[in-house]
Design an enzyme around this catalytic site. Structure first.
Site, PDB file in Angstrom:
ATOM      1  N   ASP A  62       0.827  -1.295  -0.062  1.00 44.88           N
ATOM      2  CA  ASP A  62       0.153   0.029   0.006  1.00 44.88           C
ATOM      3  C   ASP A  62       0.914   1.334   0.182  1.00 44.88           C
ATOM      4  O   ASP A  62       1.738   1.557   0.921  1.00 44.88           O
ATOM      5  CB  ASP A  62      -0.984  -0.052   1.322  1.00 44.88           C
ATOM      6  CG  ASP A  62      -1.599   0.966   1.320  1.00 44.88           C
ATOM      7  OD1 ASP A  62      -1.511   2.220   0.400  1.00 44.88           O
ATOM      8  OD2 ASP A  62      -2.685   1.294   2.181  1.00 44.88           O
ATOM      9  N   ASN A  89       2.961   2.606 -10.635  1.00 49.06           N
ATOM     10  CA  ASN A  89       1.629   2.428 -11.371  1.00 49.06           C
ATOM     11  C   ASN A  89       0.517   2.605 -10.625  1.00 49.06           C
ATOM     12  O   ASN A  89      -0.590   3.225 -11.124  1.00 49.06           O
ATOM     13  CB  ASN A  89       1.371   1.062 -12.244  1.00 49.06           C
ATOM     14  CG  ASN A  89      -0.026   0.729 -12.616  1.00 49.06           C
ATOM     15  OD1 ASN A  89      -0.469   1.553 -13.653  1.00 49.06           O
ATOM     16  ND2 ASN A  89      -0.760   0.009 -11.772  1.00 49.06           N
ATOM     17  N   TYR A 168      -6.891  15.135  -9.541  1.00 45.95           N
ATOM     18  CA  TYR A 168      -6.106  14.104 -10.376  1.00 45.95           C
ATOM     19  C   TYR A 168      -5.157  14.564 -11.449  1.00 45.95           C
ATOM     20  O   TYR A 168      -3.738  14.280 -11.262  1.00 45.95           O
ATOM     21  CB  TYR A 168      -7.223  13.145 -10.973  1.00 45.95           C
ATOM     22  CG  TYR A 168      -6.445  12.169 -11.804  1.00 45.95           C
ATOM     23  CD1 TYR A 168      -5.930  11.004 -11.470  1.00 45.95           C
ATOM     24  CD2 TYR A 168      -6.322  12.181 -13.279  1.00 45.95           C
ATOM     25  CE1 TYR A 168      -5.330  10.008 -12.156  1.00 45.95           C
ATOM     26  CE2 TYR A 168      -5.615  11.370 -13.982  1.00 45.95           C
ATOM     27  CZ  TYR A 168      -5.124  10.256 -13.546  1.00 45.95           C
ATOM     28  OH  TYR A 168      -4.563   9.469 -14.347  1.00 45.95           O
ATOM     29  N   LYS A 172      -1.009  14.593 -11.048  1.00 47.52           N
ATOM     30  CA  LYS A 172      -0.318  13.902 -12.187  1.00 47.52           C
ATOM     31  C   LYS A 172       0.845  14.864 -12.769  1.00 47.52           C
ATOM     32  O   LYS A 172       2.002  14.652 -13.121  1.00 47.52           O
ATOM     33  CB  LYS A 172      -1.005  13.232 -13.329  1.00 47.52           C
ATOM     34  CG  LYS A 172      -1.892  12.390 -12.916  1.00 47.52           C
ATOM     35  CD  LYS A 172      -0.896  10.972 -12.569  1.00 47.52           C
ATOM     36  CE  LYS A 172      -1.588   9.664 -12.244  1.00 47.52           C
ATOM     37  NZ  LYS A 172      -0.875   8.465 -11.780  1.00 47.52           N
ATOM     38  N   THR A 203     -10.432   0.244 -18.446  1.00 47.20           N
ATOM     39  CA  THR A 203     -10.150  -0.436 -17.634  1.00 47.20           C
ATOM     40  C   THR A 203     -11.081   0.032 -16.260  1.00 47.20           C
ATOM     41  O   THR A 203     -11.873   0.952 -16.562  1.00 47.20           O
ATOM     42  CB  THR A 203      -8.987  -0.346 -16.882  1.00 47.20           C
ATOM     43  OG1 THR A 203      -8.521   1.137 -16.400  1.00 47.20           O
ATOM     44  CG2 THR A 203      -7.779  -0.751 -17.861  1.00 47.20           C
TER      45      THR A 203
END
Length: 248
Positions: A62, A89, A168, A172, A203
């Site tokens: 984790d 990832n 998000y 990034k 996904t």
């Protein structure tokens, strides 16, 4: 790389792009460490890779738990002694409603940064002693096209039409700069560090996106694998997708 099997750790590897990366690494003859928050799910993914003829081991990881990350690094040290490839990832989109400018909920934004940025720092720092024992170590950080300020401000690019979010894409973009900083610091040691934009893939991660993608997890994994397996011609400190360099 040496004649010994390459040791590769992929975080968030029990599903999606991470699993596709792990599967491809195994097909290339690497020993793959399947990092997963849920060890049972990691074990299931590793078993699938082994059933296909690969070498894979699950590892509880984790990225938001520093003690757990340290324990994972110690396990890798004891079992393998080094690490040749690290793919960061693991990532989360977070609750998009908490990321809207004007109604932002900081706890939601912080949760995204804990995984997408601080988790990467935690894993890299723990893995560095192992990577330094490699003949030619590679770190690949899975970023996003939404991190490109050029693309997201270009009216002709579909990314400019995605609703604004302060979690998000910002996390990034910060990951991209983090990539540059580690690349600068580690290049003299032969450790090459790059970020990739795998593209929106069909996904679980992409279920909440306001558009549909026909790309598969394997499609998204291809650029990760490429940057992880290039030889001396491998760049460092860059941001890449299938077509080459992604504009910052």
């Amino acid at each position: 790389m040496s004649d010994e099997a390459t040791i590769a750790l992929v975080t968030g590897a029990n599903k999606g792009i991470g699993r596709a990366v792990a599967e491809r690494f195994a097909q290339l003859g690497m020993t793959v460490l399947v990092g997963a928050r849920d060890l049972a799910k990691g074990a299931e993914a590793a078993a699938g890779i082994r059933a296909a003829g690969g070498v894979a081991h699950p590892i509880a990881l984790d990225v938001t738990d520093p003690r757990g990350v340290t324990a994972a690094a110690e396990e890798i040290t004891g079992r393998f002694g080094r690490l040749d490839v690290l793919v960061n990832n693991a990532g989360i989109a977070g609750e998009l409603g908490a990321q809207s400018p004007g109604s932002t909920q900081l706890d939601g934004v912080r949760a995204v940064f804990e995984t997408n940025l601080f988790g990467v720092v935690t894993v890299i720092e723990a893995a560095l002693p192992l990577l330094r024992r490699s003949f030619a170590a590679r770190i690949v950080n899975v970023s996003s096209g939404t991190a490109s300020m050029t693309w997201t401000t270009d009216a002709t690019c579909y990314l400019s039409r995605i609703p604004a979010a302060v979690g998000y894409p910002v996390s990034k973009a910060a990951l991209n700069m983090l990539t540059v900083q580690y690349a600068k610091a580690l290049s003299r040691e032969g450790i090459l560090v790059n970020a990739v934009a795998p593209g929106a893939c069909a996904t679980d991660f992409a279920k909440g996106l306001p558009y549909r993608s026909t790309r598969t997890a394997a499609d998204g994994a291809a650029i990760v694998v490429r940057l992880a397996t290039l030889g001396r011609e491998c760049p460092t400190g860059g941001f890449f997708d299938d077509n080459g360099k992604v504009p910052w």
